[in-house]
Each structure stands twice: as C-alpha cells, then as structure tokens.
Scaffold this motif. Structure first.
Motif, short mmCIF file in Angstrom:
data_model
loop_
_atom_site.label_atom_id
_atom_site.label_comp_id
_atom_site.label_asym_id
_atom_site.label_seq_id
_atom_site.Cartn_x
_atom_site.Cartn_y
_atom_site.Cartn_z
N HIS A 1 33.85 7.70 -16.52
CA HIS A 1 33.34 7.43 -17.73
C HIS A 1 33.14 8.87 -18.39
O HIS A 1 33.76 8.67 -19.74
N VAL A 2 32.87 9.68 -17.99
CA VAL A 2 32.65 11.10 -18.87
C VAL A 2 34.10 11.51 -19.02
O VAL A 2 34.38 12.02 -20.21
N ARG A 3 35.15 11.60 -17.90
CA ARG A 3 36.27 12.21 -18.24
C ARG A 3 36.87 11.23 -19.39
O ARG A 3 37.48 11.84 -20.31
N ALA A 4 36.77 10.14 -19.27
CA ALA A 4 37.46 9.16 -20.51
C ALA A 4 36.89 9.55 -21.78
O ALA A 4 37.55 9.61 -22.93
N ASP A 5 35.17 9.94 -21.96
CA ASP A 5 34.51 10.24 -23.15
C ASP A 5 35.47 11.42 -23.71
O ASP A 5 35.37 11.59 -24.90
N ILE A 6 35.73 12.31 -22.95
CA ILE A 6 36.14 13.82 -23.22
C ILE A 6 37.58 13.42 -23.84
O ILE A 6 38.01 14.13 -24.87
N ARG A 7 38.29 12.51 -23.05
CA ARG A 7 39.82 12.52 -23.43
C ARG A 7 39.88 11.68 -24.88
O ARG A 7 40.69 12.04 -25.71
N ARG A 8 39.08 10.68 -24.99
CA ARG A 8 38.60 9.93 -26.14
C ARG A 8 38.53 10.98 -27.42
O ARG A 8 39.07 11.02 -28.67
N PHE A 9 37.39 11.72 -27.25
CA PHE A 9 37.05 12.79 -28.21
C PHE A 9 38.20 13.57 -28.59
O PHE A 9 38.34 13.96 -29.95
N LYS A 10 38.82 14.02 -27.68
CA LYS A 10 39.95 15.17 -27.94
C LYS A 10 41.07 14.15 -28.95
O LYS A 10 41.48 14.83 -29.84
N ALA A 11 41.49 12.97 -28.39
CA ALA A 11 42.55 12.22 -29.01
C ALA A 11 41.93 11.93 -30.45
O ALA A 11 42.68 11.96 -31.60
N GLU A 12 40.86 11.41 -30.67
CA GLU A 12 40.29 10.79 -31.93
C GLU A 12 40.44 12.02 -33.05
O GLU A 12 40.57 11.83 -34.08
N ARG B 1 41.38 21.78 -28.19
CA ARG B 1 40.52 22.53 -26.93
C ARG B 1 39.25 21.70 -27.26
O ARG B 1 38.78 21.51 -28.34
N VAL B 2 38.39 21.45 -26.02
CA VAL B 2 36.96 21.11 -26.50
C VAL B 2 36.24 21.79 -25.35
O VAL B 2 36.44 21.81 -24.13
N VAL B 3 35.06 22.44 -25.84
CA VAL B 3 34.24 23.31 -24.93
C VAL B 3 33.27 22.13 -24.56
O VAL B 3 32.54 21.28 -25.54
N ILE B 4 32.83 22.02 -23.32
CA ILE B 4 31.69 21.00 -23.04
C ILE B 4 30.61 21.85 -22.57
O ILE B 4 30.60 22.82 -21.77
N PHE B 5 29.43 21.56 -23.17
CA PHE B 5 28.27 22.49 -23.25
C PHE B 5 27.00 21.78 -22.72
O PHE B 5 26.50 20.91 -23.25
N TRP B 6 26.48 22.38 -21.57
CA TRP B 6 25.07 21.68 -21.32
C TRP B 6 23.89 22.22 -21.78
O TRP B 6 23.85 23.36 -21.79
N THR B 7 23.13 21.53 -22.82
CA THR B 7 22.23 22.08 -23.31
C THR B 7 21.10 21.06 -23.14
O THR B 7 20.27 20.86 -24.27
N ALA B 8 21.14 20.25 -22.30
CA ALA B 8 20.21 19.10 -21.93
C ALA B 8 19.23 19.79 -21.08
O ALA B 8 19.01 21.13 -20.72
N ASN B 9 18.28 18.93 -20.72
CA ASN B 9 17.11 19.43 -20.01
C ASN B 9 17.31 20.15 -18.88
O ASN B 9 18.24 19.68 -18.29
N THR B 10 16.45 21.12 -18.36
CA THR B 10 16.70 21.89 -17.30
C THR B 10 16.55 20.97 -15.85
O THR B 10 15.47 20.27 -15.92
N GLU B 11 17.25 20.85 -14.96
CA GLU B 11 17.05 20.11 -14.02
C GLU B 11 16.59 20.93 -12.68
O GLU B 11 16.58 22.25 -12.67
N ARG B 12 16.04 20.26 -11.85
CA ARG B 12 15.70 20.83 -10.55
C ARG B 12 17.14 21.54 -9.63
O ARG B 12 18.15 21.07 -10.16
N TYR B 13 16.78 22.50 -8.99
CA TYR B 13 17.97 22.83 -8.11
C TYR B 13 18.54 21.56 -7.26
O TYR B 13 17.60 20.91 -6.85
N SER B 14 19.76 21.86 -7.38
CA SER B 14 20.64 20.91 -6.07
C SER B 14 20.37 21.52 -4.81
O SER B 14 20.60 22.83 -4.56
#
Ligand code: NAI
Length: 529
Positions: free
Chosen positions: A214-225, A230-243
């Motif tokens: 799903h996420v890969r398709a979102d990236i491809r669609r955003f690029k194409a549209e 180039r598209v930089v994917i940037f995590w600025t969401a909530n801090t997660e716990r450690y895996s």
C-alpha cells in the motif's frame, strides 16, 4: 524577499584544471589526505597518505517531492505553512510589526561558507552554503504524506498552535488545498496509548505485507501524479518505542522482508515505511529517535543501493550539548556530570510522557558526548580490558536526561542543562543553560536541510583510483549528521557527534565537489611576513 529565500542562479565557477564543467555535470579531482598511525611500545609512527578521488555532480536539479509521515503534526503542518508563506511571499502582522517569511535556521539557506580571499583586499569571501552546488529551493518542494490523523491540513495547522494567527489566517486557503494526509499505518503498540484518539485515518487490516505494498503504491502514485524525479520520504511522526532486535527477524535484509510477509509483531510502522522507500529506490530520512534502521533495514538499503539517513532531529538542547561538551573537553576541562531537564506541552511531549517512547528519546540524547570523551583519555580513564578479554566502558561523565509533559507551555519547549566540571587543581565549575523556544520552528528548517541535502547527495557520484565508473555514495548518508541527534553512520565506522566537526565535514565535502580544498584555518599568509 528575505535574503535566505532569494532564488539565485548558480554563479560560482572554479577555474582550475581539476574542475570540469559540462552541461550535465561538475567533475572535480580531489586529493584525500590522511595519515596512517602505527602504535608500538607507546611510540607513534605516522605515515602521511594521499588518495586521489573524483566527484561528479549532476547539475540538473530534478523536480523533488517531500512525503512526510506525520504530515498533520506540528512539524509537518508548520513546514507546509511556512513553505507556502515563502512561496507566495505572505507577510503577516505580529505585535512587533510586519514579519517577512524566511528560512532562518536552515544551515543551507541561512549560513555561509568561506570560499577564498579577494586578492586586492585580502578579505575573506563568503557565499551561502546553498550556492556551492545546485540544490533544490525549498519553495519548489512538492509536499505530501501520511498521518494517522485525518484532520485536513488547514485544521492541522490550527491544532498545532505554532504559527501567529495572522499567518495562519492568510495561509489557511492554501493549506486547505493540500487536503487530508494519506491514511497511514498504525500499530498501537509502538506509540503512546494517549495517541489513540488521533488515529482516525488508518490503512485497514493487520497484514504487514499488504501495508508495505500500500505504502509503495502511495509513493509511486505521488511521483507519477506530480511528475517527480525524486521523492524524499521523511519520518516526522510520533516517536516509537524501540523495536527488539531478534536474530532471524530483523537482523538481515532477507529476514526483515520475511518478517513483513509473516506480519511479525516487531516490525514497526517506521521500519515498514523505510523498507517501502528503499524498495522504491527513494531516500528515507528518520527524524525521530527510534531504531527504525534495524540491522536488516541497513543491509537492505545497502543491497538495493538506496539512501537512508537519521536519526532524530538535532534542534536545541542536544545541538548545544554537542558544542559545549566539545568546548569543555577540548579546553582541557573535565565535565563530571551533565544533567538535562526538559518540559514541553505539545503532542510530541504528550507521546514522550509514556515510558517506552521516552526511552527512545533518552537513548538518542545520551550518546552525544561519547566521542569527545573517547578522544581525551588524559582526562577520562580509558577502558580496562578484563580477565575475559572484554573491555569495560571507560570513565565517562554522569549524564541524565529528564523530559516532562506540561500542556500549558504548548510548543514552547524549555530545556535546562547543568554542566558540572573539574577545573585546575581540584576546582569546580558549574555552567547552567536555559533554552526556550518554539520547538517546531527549530525543527522545521532541519527537515528542509535534510531533504535538500539528501536530494543533492543522490546526484553526487565518486570514483577512486583505478575505478572506471563513477559510483553512488554509501547508502548511509552520514553527511546528514549535523542535523541529527544520533547520527546513523556506515556500519563499522565511528559516529562523530561534535557539531563543529560535522559542519566541517559537510563544508569540506561540498567544496571538494567543486574542486576546492577543505576548510583550513591555517591562514598562513596572516602568520608570516
Ligand atoms: P506531533 O506529535 O505534533 O506530530 C506527529 C504526527 O505523527 C501526529 O500528527 C500523529 O498523528 C502522526 N503519527 C503518529 N504515528 C503515525 C504513523 N504511524 N503514521 C503516520 N502518522 C503518524 O510531533 P512533532 O512535534 O511534529 O514531532 C514529530 C517527531 O519529530 C517526533 O517524533 C519528535 O520526537 C521528533 N522531533 C521533533 C523535534 C522538534 O523540535 N519538534 C526535535 C527532534 C525530534
């Protein structure tokens, strides 16, 4: 237009046989000077080394997108609104008067490098960092991304309570055009339970392989549209716990991919986004402290020759610490303890009030003085190798970090740091720092710098001696360290935390790409007759 936002043609030309300009590329020869040191019986034998390299930078800056995970948060909404203000030259009223939009706080747009001296006057010549090589202008970034909160972007900006009302009022129609963030991946176990009420915009199901696609398709669609190069994917969401790092699950590239297929519980949303970006061949930057880059993700990026960088935006307290601790240790003063206290009242603070998420931040903030201490074993006792052959940790200053959630202060974070040091012949020195500012207004320019620099680094290739073809840089973009609290570095290499050294590295690299020597403060002509 504020000078930091001015769009300037690329006007630096290096006239030298070492620098070649074509329509497509800038190619520069560079001599990497170092020294091999052999230590034997307490004696150091130093052998200077010189290795020739060439750097080739593609001149055309492609159309660049920035997809943020956490788009509707304080950083995400502030970044969109401030770019819009700059793009449309929207000035606003504050109680101080009229405020122009600008890019103050961006090292690329608002700081300069010294490129040489003017022969007739002997005066140093400085240019904006963004003029050294062709870089994307922040106004040109195409903005988008995901959030587990589906609030439209104009409302998200209001919720953040960061920007002045008169600015919000004017950018609101533009923000509304951005619509709602894309639905995102939500695994409640990874962020604080207090975030659950926001999660009304999530991709359904629990199948992690389906989520990845799903996420890969979102990236491809955003690029194409948006017809992006180039598209930089940037995590600025909530801090997660450690895996948890589990052999067989997230330790190798294949194991991570298999763990996603079987929807293993230790695959975090941020890891899933990183893997999606890597597989799409687009760079991924982690602006939060959690260990998104488990060993298997780093290995996957290396295998796919994709670019990754992080971790955790180095905005206030840690930035100052990486300057102050170095200053003290390099001055021959011995910090005995560093005690850091913060309180903040934004949603980030709310999330960090839960123990596992605080832990991620604590780890990220804690290692910042390690390399400075390691570099000075005159002041700190070195590690002692025990009977088992394992080295115990060497002497280290006490270092604690406290973060408290105080809703009333909102985005205006307060940080208090005490540096307690040993000085001459048993004396003691205490330095206290009090730092207060809007957190998101420090963080937003860093997101821009990281994005712009990342896009540039995907256009720089290098060739060593005997290498026929130019090759891309290593997957781990450690040149992003200046903007990161816990810099991710190429596996097996040491982290440099010192802010001065990080900036020097960046400056020297940019200059090397146009065939100029790095930053020498020798200034020989000022020392001799
Ligand atoms: P915020 O809490 O305002 O924004 C985070 C956003 O992420 C929220 O809108 C939330 O709904 C969303 N979110 C959470 N999980 C998600 C997921 N799985 N997918 C998509 N969206 C998701 O926080 P803020 O202030 O914008 O900070 C963002 C991150 O940056 C935090 O992790 C923070 O620790 C880090 N950071 C911030 C600094 C600052 O000065 N503001 C400095 C250093 C790091």
């Amino acid at each position: 237009i504020h000078p930091t936002a001015v769009r300037r043609p690329n006007y630096i030309t290096v006239q030298s046989e070492n620098t070649i300009y074509t329509d497509d590329h800038i190619t520069a020869k560079y001599l990497n000077r170092g020294a091999d040191v052999v230590v034997s019986d307490g004696q150091f034998t130093v052998l200077p080394t010189v290795k020739p390299y060439e750097f080739q930078t593609t001149r055309k800056v492609g159309k660049t997108g920035l997809m943020m995970i956490g788009l509707g948060g304080n950083n995400g909404s502030t970044l969109c609104a401030t770019i819009i203000a700059n793009r449309h030259q929207i000035a606003w009223h504050t109680k101080e008067g009229i405020q122009q939009p600008n890019y103050i706080g961006s090292v690329l747009r608002a700081s300069t490098v010294r490129i040489g001296t003017e022969p007739s006057t002997g005066k140093e010549v400085h240019v904006p960092v963004s003029d050294v090589l062709p870089m994307v202008h922040p106004n040109d970034l195409v903005l988008g991304g995901w959030d587990i909160s589906g609030l439209p972007m104009d409302k998200a900006m209001e919720r953040a309570k960061v920007l002045d009302y008169d600015l919000q009022r004017q950018v609101k129609p533009h923000m509304a055009l951005l619509g709602r963030p894309l639905p995102s991946i939500y695994y409640p176990d990874f962020i604080a339970a207090n975030q659950e009420a926001r999660a009304d915009n999530v991709v359904p199901g629990t199948d992690k392989q389906a989520h990845l696609e799903h996420v890969r398709a979102d990236i491809r669609r955003f690029k194409a549209e948006n017809q992006l190069d180039r598209v930089v994917i940037f995590w600025t969401a909530n801090t997660e716990r450690y895996s948890e790092i589990i052999p067989g699950v997230n330790d190798t590239a294949d194991n991570v991919l298999a763990a996603i297929k079987t929807s293993h519980s230790e695959v975090s949303p941020s890891t899933l986004f990183a893997v999606a970006a890597i597989l799409e061949g687009e760079p991924f930057v982690n602006g939060a402290p959690q260990n998104t880059f488990v060993p298997g993700v780093i290995a996957l990026a290396e295998r796919e020759k994709s670019f990754i960088g992080g971790d955790d935006l180095k905005s206030g307290q840690t930035k100052l610490k990486s300057v102050l601790a170095e200053f003290l240790v390099n001055a021959g003063i011995k910090p005995l303890s560093i005690a850091s206290y913060n309180h903040l009242g934004n949603n980030d603070g709310h999330n960090l009030s839960a123990e596992p998420q605080f832990k991620s931040k604590e780890i990220s903030k804690s290692s910042v003085v390690d390399d400075m201490v390691d570099a000075n074993r005159l002041l700190y006792k070195p590690p002692v190798v025990g009977a088992t052959g394992k080295a115990a940790k060497g002497e280290h200053p006490d270092h604690i970090v406290v973060i408290k959630y105080v809703p009333a202060v909102g985005d205006s974070k307060r940080a208090i740091d005490e540096y307690y040091s040993e000085i001459f012949c048993g004396g003691r020195q205490t330095i206290n720092i009090f730092n207060e500012c809007e957190d998101s207004l420090l963080a937003t320019p860093l997101i821009l710098d990281l994005t712009i620099l990342t896009e540039l680094l995907t256009r720089v290739k290098y060739r060593g001696e005997g290498q026929d073809d130019f090759a891309p840089l290593h997957s781990v973009l450690s040149l992003l360290s200046y903007m990161c609290k816990a810099p991710l570095v190429k596996p097996g290499t040491d982290v440099v935390n010192s802010l001065g050294r990080q900036r020097n590295a960046l400056e020297s690299f940019l200059k090397a790409c146009i065939g100029l020597e790095g930053n020498s403060d020798l200034l020989l002509e000022t020392r001799i007759w």
